[in-house]
Write an enzyme that holds these catalytic residues in place. Structure first.
Site, PDB file in Angstrom:
ATOM      1  N   GLY A 137      -6.983 -28.000  25.416  1.00  0.00           N
ATOM      2  CA  GLY A 137      -6.956 -27.952  24.196  1.00  0.00           C
ATOM      3  C   GLY A 137      -6.928 -26.295  23.887  1.00  0.00           C
ATOM      4  N   ASN A 138      -7.260 -25.992  22.544  1.00  0.00           N
ATOM      5  CA  ASN A 138      -7.185 -24.610  22.099  1.00  0.00           C
ATOM      6  C   ASN A 138      -8.323 -24.459  20.844  1.00  0.00           C
ATOM      7  OD1 ASN A 138      -5.811 -24.608  19.641  1.00  0.00           O
ATOM      8  ND2 ASN A 138      -4.106 -25.193  20.874  1.00  0.00           N
ATOM      9  N   HIS A 139      -8.455 -23.364  20.578  1.00  0.00           N
ATOM     10  CA  HIS A 139      -9.587 -23.001  19.679  1.00  0.00           C
ATOM     11  C   HIS A 139      -9.206 -23.147  18.214  1.00  0.00           C
ATOM     12  CE1 HIS A 139     -12.925 -22.048  22.446  1.00  0.00           C
ATOM     13  NE2 HIS A 139     -12.127 -21.030  23.110  1.00  0.00           N
ATOM     14  N   ALA A 192      -1.273 -24.869  16.431  1.00  0.00           N
ATOM     15  CA  ALA A 192      -1.424 -24.174  17.678  1.00  0.00           C
ATOM     16  C   ALA A 192      -0.929 -25.139  18.784  1.00  0.00           C
ATOM     17  CB  ALA A 192      -2.712 -23.547  17.972  1.00  0.00           C
TER      18      ALA A 192
END
Ligand code: CTP
Length: 404
Positions: free
Chosen positions: A212-214, A280
């Site tokens: 995943g990402n932030h 994102a």
């Protein structure tokens, strides 16, 4: 949420028996979330007290050009009041006040403020039935409408004179409903449908792990909320985030992976006028997703990744009349990379974030963006809250439609 929420409203009260109803009117404005300041003509104070309206509006009531009872006489600045307001309502509007508004006979604070106001003005007449139909009153109505003021027609019923007919000020609930309907019909994105992507995507490795990402999703949710406030119908395709939307104009489609986001966007893209890709999205995902939890074994472990579909680029390929906005998050050669993305993804506008800018990026309340349009016109913006950036982006959408 009422369209009156957060609006700054000037209520001008003139001297008719219906002035007593302004107490309920002020309460309804407050309940709708509006900020309200009241200006009374001298005659109106015989019908309702300034104390009542000041208590209900939570603001001092203005009536004269300066407060005579004050030791250091304070000037009531009608120009400032006029500029403060998002909307001015004269209710009740007596025949006398309407005639002064129509002719500019400026002998009290209410008329001076009316003449200074730059905002939309509404008036709710209240008078006896013969006065309501008198040619002089009708010519005031006509003049005011010609100035662009909006009349909230009087209602029929029993009048203070004992006669029955047209002339009663519209009931406070009806005035609020009238204003809400009128304001909604004039919202700049009314009738427009906007697709927005938000948040991260999670790409499964096995049943318990993912890549995943932030991204928090805040930027996309702020755009969705602001777009709905401007009257747009929004489809918000959101990856995993904790944000919630309260506006009924926003339909949230929850997704997890890039593929799910791709499918959700394509299933509605041909119905929308605008698409804004604020998500994102993961660029790669595990080529194989293990069906059972992967057990710890060897010292080193490699996951083979494959490219996800580029959602925004795929929307650019099938674009018809949609106004297509993308984001670019860059750490170097920002402008050049963003320009390449405009061309590669067939965008109308790109919102560039540079991680080199303090206050921009993931998990922040603020953002510092640069707009680049398809003609490569570059517009750097100040550091702002994400809500304000959302408003700036939607202003670009509004100005696109205003040029069509
Ligand atoms: N985007 C998308 N689908 C993807 C990847 C990105 O829709 N699979 C969208 C993002 O929502 C954003 C824009 O494309 O609006 C640019 O994203 P960004 O991560 O800056 O660029 P990439 O195209 O992924 O290129 P790179 O990571 O190489 O900079």
């Amino acid at each position: 949420m009422s369209v009156l929420n957060g609006k700054k409203i000037l209520l001008g009260v003139s001297g008719g028996i219906a002035a007593y109803k302004t107490a309920s009117l002020v309460r309804l404005f407050i309940k709708a979330g509006a900020h309200i300041q009241v200006i009374m003509t001298p005659a109106s104070k015989d019908f309702v007290t300034p104390l009542t309206l000041s208590t209900l509006s939570k603001n001092p009531v203005h009536s004269t050009f300066f407060n005579q009872d004050d030791e250091d006489a304070v000037w009531n600045n009608h120009v400032e009041l006029g500029l403060w307001a998002d909307l001015m309502l004269i209710a009740p509007a007596t025949a006398n006040t309407l005639s002064k508004m129509a002719t500019g006979n400026c002998d009290n604070l209410l008329i001076a403020t009316y003449l200074s106001a730059k905002c939309p003005v509404y008036f709710a007449p209240a008078m006896d039935l013969d006065m309501y139909k008198h040619p002089s009153t009708l010519s005031s109505f006509a003049a005011l409408k010609q100035f662009g003021n909006v009349m909230i027609p009087a209602e029929s019923g029993e009048l203070a004179s004992g006669l029955s007919g047209e002339g009663r000020m519209a009931e406070p609930e009806n005035i609020i409903a009238f204003l809400e309907a009128d304001l909604e019909s004039k919202l700049p994105l009314k009738g427009k449908k906007i697709l927005i992507t938000a948040g991260p995507t999670y790409e499964a490795i096995d049943p318990v792990r993912f890549i995943g990402n932030h991204s928090s999703g805040k930027m996309g949710f702020d755009i969705a909320n602001e777009a709905a406030k401007l009257g747009a119908q929004v489809i918000l395709v959101a990856g995993p985030t904790h944000f919630k939307v309260k506006n009924s104009l926003v339909e949230v489609v929850n997704v997890v992976s890039a593929q799910e986001m791709y499918d959700a966007c394509h299933s509605c893209y041909n119905q929308v006028d605008v698409a804004i890709a604020a998500a994102a999205v993961a660029d790669y995902r595990p080529k194989v997703v293990a069906s059972q939890k992967i057990k710890k074994a060897a010292d080193e472990f490699t996951i083979e990744l494959e490219k996800t579909k580029d959602i925004l680029a795929s929307l650019g390929v099938i674009k018809k009349d949609q106004f297509l906005i993308g984001f670019a998050l860059e750490t170097e050669n920002e402008i050049e990379n963003a320009k390449l993305k405009i061309q590669k993804k067939n965008l109308d506008l790109i919102v560039l974030n540079s991680l080199q800018d303090e206050g921009a990026g993931f998990k922040k309340e603020t953002n510092k963006v640069t707009f680049i349009d398809k003609d490569f016109k570059i517009e750097p913006m100040e550091l702002k809250s994400k809500e304000s950036v959302a408003v700036d982006i939607l202003n670009k959408v509004i100005s696109h439609f205003s040029k069509l």
